[in-house]
Structure formats: C-alpha cells, structure tokens
Scaffold this active site. Structure first.
Site, PDB file in Angstrom:
ATOM      1  N   GLY A  84       0.989  -1.282  -0.076  1.00 31.69           N
ATOM      2  CA  GLY A  84       0.051  -0.130   0.121  1.00 31.69           C
ATOM      3  C   GLY A  84       0.712   1.189  -0.043  1.00 31.69           C
ATOM      4  O   GLY A  84       0.244   2.302   0.402  1.00 31.69           O
ATOM      5  N   LEU A 102       4.024   1.408  -4.433  1.00 28.12           N
ATOM      6  CA  LEU A 102       5.403   0.885  -4.958  1.00 28.12           C
ATOM      7  C   LEU A 102       5.013  -0.493  -5.749  1.00 28.12           C
ATOM      8  O   LEU A 102       5.958  -1.421  -5.962  1.00 28.12           O
ATOM      9  CB  LEU A 102       6.403   0.478  -3.960  1.00 28.12           C
ATOM     10  N   SER A 103       3.718  -0.767  -5.969  1.00 30.46           N
ATOM     11  CA  SER A 103       3.393  -1.860  -6.835  1.00 30.46           C
ATOM     12  C   SER A 103       3.678  -3.178  -6.049  1.00 30.46           C
ATOM     13  O   SER A 103       3.970  -4.239  -6.733  1.00 30.46           O
ATOM     14  CB  SER A 103       3.917  -1.769  -8.367  1.00 30.46           C
ATOM     15  N   SER A 160       1.282  -5.102  -5.521  1.00 33.44           N
ATOM     16  CA  SER A 160       0.298  -6.113  -6.100  1.00 33.44           C
ATOM     17  C   SER A 160       0.842  -6.669  -7.355  1.00 33.44           C
ATOM     18  O   SER A 160       0.633  -7.763  -7.602  1.00 33.44           O
ATOM     19  CB  SER A 160      -1.081  -5.290  -6.036  1.00 33.44           C
ATOM     20  N   ASP A 168       2.227  -0.966 -13.922  1.00 32.93           N
ATOM     21  CA  ASP A 168       3.211  -1.765 -12.814  1.00 32.93           C
ATOM     22  C   ASP A 168       3.748  -2.985 -13.171  1.00 32.93           C
ATOM     23  O   ASP A 168       4.858  -3.493 -13.074  1.00 32.93           O
ATOM     24  CB  ASP A 168       2.243  -1.814 -11.711  1.00 32.93           C
ATOM     25  N   TYR A 225      -9.390   6.081  -7.782  1.00 29.15           N
ATOM     26  CA  TYR A 225      -8.882   5.803  -8.764  1.00 29.15           C
ATOM     27  C   TYR A 225      -9.758   5.509  -9.854  1.00 29.15           C
ATOM     28  O   TYR A 225      -9.291   6.286 -11.100  1.00 29.15           O
ATOM     29  CB  TYR A 225      -7.776   4.594  -8.566  1.00 29.15           C
TER      30      TYR A 225
HETATM   31  C1  GLA Z   1      -1.256   2.568  -9.995  1.00 30.23           C
HETATM   32  C2  GLA Z   1      -1.904   1.775 -11.150  1.00 30.23           C
HETATM   33  C3  GLA Z   1      -0.884   2.136 -12.398  1.00 30.23           C
HETATM   34  C4  GLA Z   1      -0.781   3.648 -12.729  1.00 30.23           C
HETATM   35  C5  GLA Z   1      -0.590   4.479 -11.410  1.00 30.23           C
HETATM   36  C6  GLA Z   1      -0.397   6.001 -11.749  1.00 30.23           C
HETATM   37  O1  GLA Z   1       0.218   2.248  -9.743  1.00 30.23           O
HETATM   38  O2  GLA Z   1      -1.486   0.532 -10.727  1.00 30.23           O
HETATM   39  O3  GLA Z   1      -1.598   1.332 -13.504  1.00 30.23           O
HETATM   40  O4  GLA Z   1      -1.958   4.012 -13.456  1.00 30.23           O
HETATM   41  O5  GLA Z   1      -1.140   4.079 -10.336  1.00 30.23           O
HETATM   42  O6  GLA Z   1       0.366   6.196 -12.512  1.00 30.23           O
END
Ligand code: GLA
Length: 440
Positions: free
Chosen positions: A118, A121-122, A124, A173, A225
């Site tokens: 959360g 930093l991706s 998921s 990501d 989002y």
């Molecule tokens: C998240 C989403 C991405 C992108 C970013 C914003 O990380 O997973 O796909 O949209 O937000 O740049």
C-alpha cells in the site's frame, strides 16, 4: 520466516521452486498508462517471492508469510467477484492465463511480500508477476523467455488485477515488474505497448534517488482511482478521441476549450502535460541534465496535486521538505491518495536525533552492503529451482545475498513513522550483487 518456511509449515514438503518479481518506482508519467500515454518506471530491489509446487488437481492453495492464513479455492470457481482480499491477486493470475487460452493446473503457493504494501510501489504487481512466473514455469508455458512472451504475462497479471482483484489499473506496474532491466528506466508507451530501455545512471553524476515512505496508506480499489479514470474516458469521448494520448501538447488549449466540465479540464491538462514531461525527462536524462529532470519532477507533483488531485498533505509536506533540504526535484510517485514521494538529490544520509531528521554526508550504502554479504547463509537448501522474473533481463537470478539483504531491510519499514530510503541507481542493479541500498 520466508516463503519456503511458510510453504513447509502450511503445506508440508518442499516447494518445487521459488520465483520472484520486483516492485517499481515510477520516475515520471503518472496516471498516463490508462490514457495510452508514456510512463518511465524503474524496478526496485524489493521483491515478492513465491514458493510454489504444482498439484495434480484443480485446487489453488495460497498462503503468505505476512498474513499467515491459507486460502483454498478451486480454479474452476475463480471469476470476477468470487475471490476477495489479497488472494484475489494470486487467484486472478491462473484465471487470466486460462482466459488467454493457456492450460494451467492447480498449485500450492506461499508468498513473501517484501515490497512495502500500500505504499505506491506496486506490491500487488510484484505479487501477480511472481505468481505468474511460477505458473509459467510449473506449467511449461514459456512466458518468461522473451519480451513478447512476457508481454502476454504482463497482460494476464493486469487482467488479474482489473477483473479479479477489482482495481482498474493501467498496466504500467506489471510491465515494470516483468520488463525493466538493470541500470535502465523503462520507457513504456501504453498506446502500443512499445518499450525502450533508457540508461539511468545517475550515480555516476553523484546523484541518488530517494524514495520516502510517508506511511500514508493508499488503496486503488476505493473508487478514487476509478473516478479519475472515468473522468479521462469521459473527456476523451467528448473530444472524440480514443484516448487522451491523441491530444498533442500543442493542441491542449484548444481541447480544453471544448470541455465544458472544469474538473475534466484539469484532469486532461494533467495527463497531456504529464505525457509531455515524460518525453522531456527522457531527453534530459540522455543529455545528463539532472537539474532539468528535477524541474520536471517538481512540475509533475504540482500537476498531480492541483490538476489531478491525487496527492495528500503527507506527500506535499514530504515533497516540500525534500526541496527545502536541497533536492533537485521531488514528486509523489505511484497512484497517489497516499503513495510515497520521490526525490532526486545529492547523496545524503539522514539520521534521526531528538525527533528531527538531520542530513549527514557519511557514506550510507557500504556498511549495509557488507553486512548483507557477511550474513549467515540462511537460505533454504531444499530449493530445487529458483526463478527470478528478471532472468534474461540482464538482471541475473535472485541470489542468496540479495534475499538476505531483502530480509535485513524489511523490518526498517515497519518500525518508524517516517523513513528515508536511499535507493540510488542501485535499485536497478542485479539483485545477486546486493544493491547498495540503505535503510536508515
Ligand atoms: C497505479 C496503477 C498504475 C498507474 C499508477 C499511476 O500504480 O496500478 O497502473 O495508473 O497508479 O501512474
């Protein structure tokens, strides 16, 4: 405990192998991916590990070091809305691969998420991609063997997130996690999926990149989002274009004048100017003009804060503090709504004393590096196969030292209210060499 330990404890026996995939930091190009735009992520040394074994049936059992629970589901029952919580990110991957026509059998998988959760930093995507790598190898799908094959896995992992986990994200990501190469940023063109590896060697210029975790939690499944995405799609429809990528920077004012909705005008202004900033950042990086990169970071943050409205007070404070402390530029990174800011500055070490963060010029990375190297050999010996989603990227496999380094670093994230991560360009080095990354 690590992924193998969790596997042994919860499922018994040894996993067939351990696969891993990294989180990412997006240098610039935020909220552009789902608009067919450009993004410029780099891979982090922080990874998610998946210890897995195939099963002879259609059952998926998932556990994690972090949660301790075991979720069991039949692959035949996975579909949109059927799996909740974090295991949806796992269950979605075999589902999406099956939807794409690949034969995928059941598996047991224990994950160890070393990408801060959360935090923008991706974590998921790292989870999906580590599991996707495991599934590809365990089922002989060959989806790690080339960039084209990886693109299939990218899109399956994205579908898992969109359709099963319910986060309408754009795919940057997963692309970063599976396609980034060491010492390069990934210039990703989300209109046609084209990629270019842009040298990112700021260390040679005496610069480091800091990722500051504000601890302001963010989530991409809470509607905000999706609302941004819907506003962009609505504006694109009004303007008669497929995506906002079709609006050239020179046509922006004209496009804005055709949008009756003030909020949509601001969203469009962010997206179109941000795409332009990605191009400008790549050009500045290639010329070695890092002050210009800093200005572009600053402009990106203002745009995300004022036009896209995805920043938050914690991010704004951290960005302002970074600039006050001499950063060349600073911006929030990731989806926002609480994700961490990113800054580029001269190498500096931060220490906390009497409740205040102070800068020191002492060398920060080497001590931890040697500590990592001298760590006792603690990696499981029973692993028969290890696979790293960076293999074949020039990133090498995940070595034991890197794994230990990851373990060493992780507690730092959980113990303090405010942490500074000195990531430098080392974040894109092969993990086997234990990157010079300091958690202070
Ligand atoms: C998240 C989403 C991405 C992108 C970013 C914003 O990380 O997973 O796909 O949209 O937000 O740049």
């Amino acid at each position: 405990m690590d992924a193998v330990g969790a596997f042994r404890e919860r499922f018994g026996g040894e996993p067939e192998g351990v696969w891993s995939a990294p989180g990412r930091v997006n240098l610039i190009g935020e909220h552009t991916d789902y608009n067919g735009g450009l993004a410029l992520p780099i891979a982090l040394p922080h990874r998610t590990y998946a210890a897995a074994s195939p099963r002879g049936d259609r059952v998926l059992r998932v556990t994690s070091v972090q949660t301790g629970d075991v979720v069991e589901v039949s692959l035949d029952e996975v579909g949109p809305g059927t799996v909740g919580g974090w295991s949806a990110y796992v269950a979605g991957v075999p589902w999406a691969l099956a939807q794409a026509g690949y034969a995928v059998g059941g598996l047991d998988v224990a994950v160890d998420g070393r990408v801060p959760l959360g935090a923008g930093l991706s974590s998921s995507a790292a989870l999906e991609c580590a599991v996707g790598a495991a599934i590809s190898d365990l089922n002989g799908l060959g989806l790690l063997e080339s960039d084209d094959a990886r693109a299939v896995l990218v899109s399956a992992c994205r579908r898992a997130e969109n359709d099963i986990a319910g986060a309408p994200t754009g795919g940057m990501d997963q692309s970063a996690s599976l396609l980034c190469r060491p010492d390069h940023a990934l210039l990703l063109d989300c209109r046609d999926g084209a990629t270019e590896h842009v040298p990112f060697g700021i260390g040679a210029a005496g610069l480091v990149l800091l990722v500051i975790d504000t601890k302001a939690h963010h989530a991409l499944v809470d509607g905000q989002y999706g609302a941004r995405r819907a506003a962009c799609e609505s504006a694109a429809a009004t303007l008669g274009v497929e995506t906002l990528r079709e609006i050239a920077i020179g046509d922006l004012e004209g496009a804005l004048s055709r949008l009756p909705d003030e909020v949509e005008r601001r969203r469009v202004r962010h997206v179109v100017t941000e795409i332009d900033r990605v191009t400008a950042t790549v050009a500045a990086l290639r010329r070695g003009e890092y002050a210009e990169v800093g200005h572009l970071f600053d402009a990106s943050h203002v745009s995300l804060r004022d036009d896209y409205e995805v920043s938050c007070p914690e991010l704004d404070v951290a960005v302002a503090a970074a600039r006050d402390a001499g950063a060349l530029g600073a911006r929030m990174t990731g989806g926002g709504f609480g994700a961490p800011p990113l800054r580029s500055c001269r190498p500096t070490r931060w220490r906390r004393s009497s409740g205040v963060w102070n800068r020191h010029t002492a060398e920060g990375g080497s001590a931890r590096r040697s500590a990592s190297r001298s760590s006792p050999a603690g990696a499981p010996t029973a692993i028969r196969r290890r696979r790293d989603a960076s293999e074949g990227r020039g990133g090498g496999g995940v070595g034991r030292a890197a794994r230990l380094a990851a373990r060493d670093r992780t507690p730092g994230y959980t113990n303090a209210a405010y942490r500074v991560l000195v990531a430098a360009s080392a974040q894109v080095r092969p993990l086997g060499s234990a990157p010079p990354l300091s958690m202070l």
